[in-house]
Design an enzyme around this catalytic site. Sequence first.
Site, short mmCIF file in Angstrom:
data_model
loop_
_atom_site.label_atom_id
_atom_site.label_comp_id
_atom_site.label_asym_id
_atom_site.label_seq_id
_atom_site.Cartn_x
_atom_site.Cartn_y
_atom_site.Cartn_z
N GLU A 84 25.29 7.50 35.53
CA GLU A 84 24.38 7.53 36.67
C GLU A 84 24.91 6.63 37.80
OE1 GLU A 84 22.23 9.36 37.68
OE2 GLU A 84 21.04 8.27 39.13
N TRP A 130 20.71 25.05 54.30
CA TRP A 130 21.76 24.47 53.47
C TRP A 130 22.63 25.66 53.07
CZ3 TRP A 130 23.64 24.68 48.41
CH2 TRP A 130 24.44 23.59 48.00
N GLU A 135 27.94 10.09 45.34
CA GLU A 135 27.04 10.85 46.21
C GLU A 135 26.94 10.28 47.61
OE1 GLU A 135 23.45 10.61 43.60
OE2 GLU A 135 23.12 12.58 44.47
N HIS A 151 42.47 6.67 25.96
CA HIS A 151 43.00 7.95 25.46
C HIS A 151 43.45 8.84 26.61
CE1 HIS A 151 41.93 7.01 21.35
NE2 HIS A 151 40.79 6.53 21.82
N ASN A 155 14.58 30.89 51.98
CA ASN A 155 15.19 29.92 51.06
C ASN A 155 15.46 30.66 49.77
OD1 ASN A 155 15.98 27.75 49.53
ND2 ASN A 155 13.90 27.03 49.15
N GLY A 156 16.69 30.58 49.28
CA GLY A 156 17.04 31.26 48.03
C GLY A 156 18.35 31.99 48.19
N LYS A 199 25.82 7.94 41.57
CA LYS A 199 25.19 7.36 42.77
C LYS A 199 26.27 6.97 43.78
CE LYS A 199 22.12 8.20 42.53
NZ LYS A 199 21.17 8.98 41.83
N CYS A 243 17.36 24.79 51.52
CA CYS A 243 16.70 25.18 52.76
C CYS A 243 15.22 24.81 52.76
CB CYS A 243 16.79 26.68 52.94
SG CYS A 243 18.47 27.31 52.88
C1 F6R Z 1 21.44 12.73 42.08
C2 F6R Z 1 20.48 13.80 42.22
C3 F6R Z 1 20.78 15.09 41.53
C4 F6R Z 1 19.52 15.59 40.81
C5 F6R Z 1 19.75 16.99 40.24
C6 F6R Z 1 18.53 17.50 39.51
O1 F6R Z 1 21.05 11.62 42.82
O2 F6R Z 1 19.48 13.67 42.87
O3 F6R Z 1 21.84 14.98 40.64
O4 F6R Z 1 19.20 14.68 39.81
O5 F6R Z 1 20.06 17.87 41.28
O6 F6R Z 1 17.42 17.58 40.35
P1 F6R Z 1 15.96 17.67 39.78
O7 F6R Z 1 15.67 16.39 39.07
O8 F6R Z 1 15.08 17.89 40.97
O9 F6R Z 1 15.94 18.84 38.82
#
Ligand code: F6R
Length: 601
Positions: free
Chosen positions: A474, A74, A481, A497, A98-99, A478, A2
Site C-alpha cells: 500500500e 476520463w 500514484e 532472489h 459514463n461507461g 501511494k 466520468c
Molecule cells: C489507490 C486507489 C485505488 C482503489 C481501487 C479500488 O489509492 O484508490 O487503487 O483502491 O481502484 O477502488 P474501490 O475501493 O472503490 O473499489
Amino acid sequence: MCGIIGYAGSRPCAHGVLLSGLKALEYRGYDSSGIASFQCGQIEIIKAKGKISELEKKIKDKPESFCGIAHTRWATHGEPNEINAHPHRVEGVTLVHNGIIENAAALKKAYEQRGIVFKSETDSEVACACLAILYRSEKNKLKVLREAAKILKGSYAFAIMFEDEEGVIYGMRKDSPLILGIGEEGNFLASDLSAFIRFTRNYATIDEDQIVRITNQEIECYDSDLNRVDVQVQKSEMDISTIEKGGYDSFLLKEIHEEGRVVMDTIHHYMKNSLQELSKTMIDLKKYHCIYFVACGSAYHAGVLAKNLIEKYARIRCECEVASEFRYNSPILDEKTLVICISQSGETADTLAAIRMVNKMGVDSCAIVNVKGSSLEKEAKYVLPTLAGVEISVATTKAYCAQVAVCCLLALNSCMDRLSSLQLHTIEKQLQKIDMYIDKLISDTNLDGFVASIMNKKNVFFIGRGIDYALSMEGALKLKEITYIQAVAYPAGELKHGTISLIEEDTPVMVLISDEKLVDKSISNMKEVKARGARILLVIREDLYHESIEADEVIFLPKVSEFLQGIVSIVPYQLLAHHLAAKMGCDIDQPKNLAKSVTVE
Ligand code: F6R
C-alpha cells in the site's frame, strides 16, 4: 471515472449549478469537461480540454439557461481532447455518458452506412447515434430509450436531452451509477450525491434498466416494460464539510487527518466497549472452510492483510485475489466458501463483476463497502460497512484505514476463543483509543529525512514481512500514484532472489518492521541491501528498535496489538507520499491518468 450531472430548473441558473456539480465530481478524475444547455429552444454545447476552469472561462459570457447536462470525461475511447469530450450530439439528440459501449465498433460501421458522420473517436457518440437513428422512426422517447438499451452492450449511465423537448432530461443506467436529486427549484440526475448536495438532500436511486424523465417540477420513473414506477425518496445525511478542503492544502491531507475519527466511527458501528459485541455485528467466518478476499488496488491490499491475520489467528484458509484476475482464474468455490469483496466506491467494475459471478454460482458473498446505496452494497448477501464518509482525493487514505479496521474486527471475531482474556482486554483498551494513536502519529512524525532521501530518485523499494508486506504494498502504491516515482514492494526475504540487482548507491529502501517474531529476519534482509549501498529508511515499532540497527533514517510506530498494527502503521507511508508530492508540485488530489471510481473493466 466520468462524472455526470443534469439539471432541469425553475430559474435560469443551470450553468452555475452544473459547474458547481462538475467541481464536486472532479475527484472522480477527468481530463476534459463539457456542458450542453437549452438556449432559446436550441441545445448549445461548450467543451474544454483540461481543468474545469477552462470550461468556466468559455461559458462565462454565455446567457444562462434553465436546463442542461454536463460531464467530466476520463478517456477510454480516443485521446483526451475537445472533440472527444462530452456532451455529444447526433441529429436532435444530445447526451453525456459514463461507461463503455462494448459493441461500439460494429454499431459505428452500421450507422455510417445510414448516413451518420462521426466527429469523435468515442463510443459515447455511437450511443448517441443509436438513439438518433431510433428516433428517426419512433417518436415515443421512452420507447427509443428502451430499444437502445437492447442494442447497446456494455455499461452506461446516460443523461440525454432531445432538442424538441426543451427543459426535459432523460436518464438510464446499466452497471454505472446514476441517481436522482429532488430539489425545490428543480431536479437533478448525477453520478453521485456530492454533485447536487449543495442544492438538495433529497435523492432516489435508479435501478438497473429503469428510465427516468425529469423536468423542473416532475420526476417520472419507468421500468423496462415502460410501466410507471414510484421512486423512494431518501434524505442524505452527508456532511457537506467532507466535500470541502476545510483549510488543508489538499483533500488527501485532510482525509489523512480524519483517519482517527473514521476508524473510531467504523469500530463503534460494530462494537462500543466489548469485543464480545462483535459476535452480533460481524459475520461468523468459522462456518466456512475458505474465505476469498476479492478487490482492486488499495482495497486488495486490505484483503492481503486480512488473509494474513485470519489464517494466522483463526486458522481458516484464505485466498486474496485482484478482482480482474479472480473472474478469469476459475476459482474453486463451494457452499463452504465466503467471498468478501472490498471496495470504497462499491462501483468498481471488476469487483462488481466478481460479486455477480459469485452470486450466480450460489456462493455466499459479502461486501466491505464505504458508499451506501452503491451497486456492491445492493448486490452482496452480507454487508459490512466502513464509515469513512465521502472520500474526495483520488488516492485512498481514510477509506483504506477503515477497510483495514473492518478486516481486523473480522479477524478478531473469528479467533476470540483462541485469545487469552488478557489479550482480549489489552486489545479492547487499545481499540478504545485507536484514534489517539493515529492522531499522535500524524502530529509527531517528522518525515523530512525520508523526503530528502527519496526526492529526485527514480526507484524506491518497500520491504516487509507478514502484514508489514501487505502495508508495504500500500505504501508503494501511494507513492507511485501521487508522486509518479517508481516504487515496488517486496516481501523482505524475496528481494535477494533477483530484484536486489537493482540496488545501487543511495537507492532508497523503505523497511517496515512491526512484528517481534520477524524482526531479526527483517533486519538481516535490511543488512543485505545496506551492504549493496541502499539508503535505509526504517519505520519500526518503537519497542523493537535498538541502537545497533543501522538505518539512515528512522520513524517510530506505537506498539499496539498485531490486530490493530495495520491501522496505524500505514500512516507514515501516506504522509510520506503526500509530503513528497507537495514538494514536487504534483496534483495531489487528482493524479494524472487516475480515476476515483473505476467503472470500466
Ligand atoms: C489507490 C486507489 C485505488 C482503489 C481501487 C479500488 O489509492 O484508490 O487503487 O483502491 O481502484 O477502488 P474501490 O475501493 O472503490 O473499489
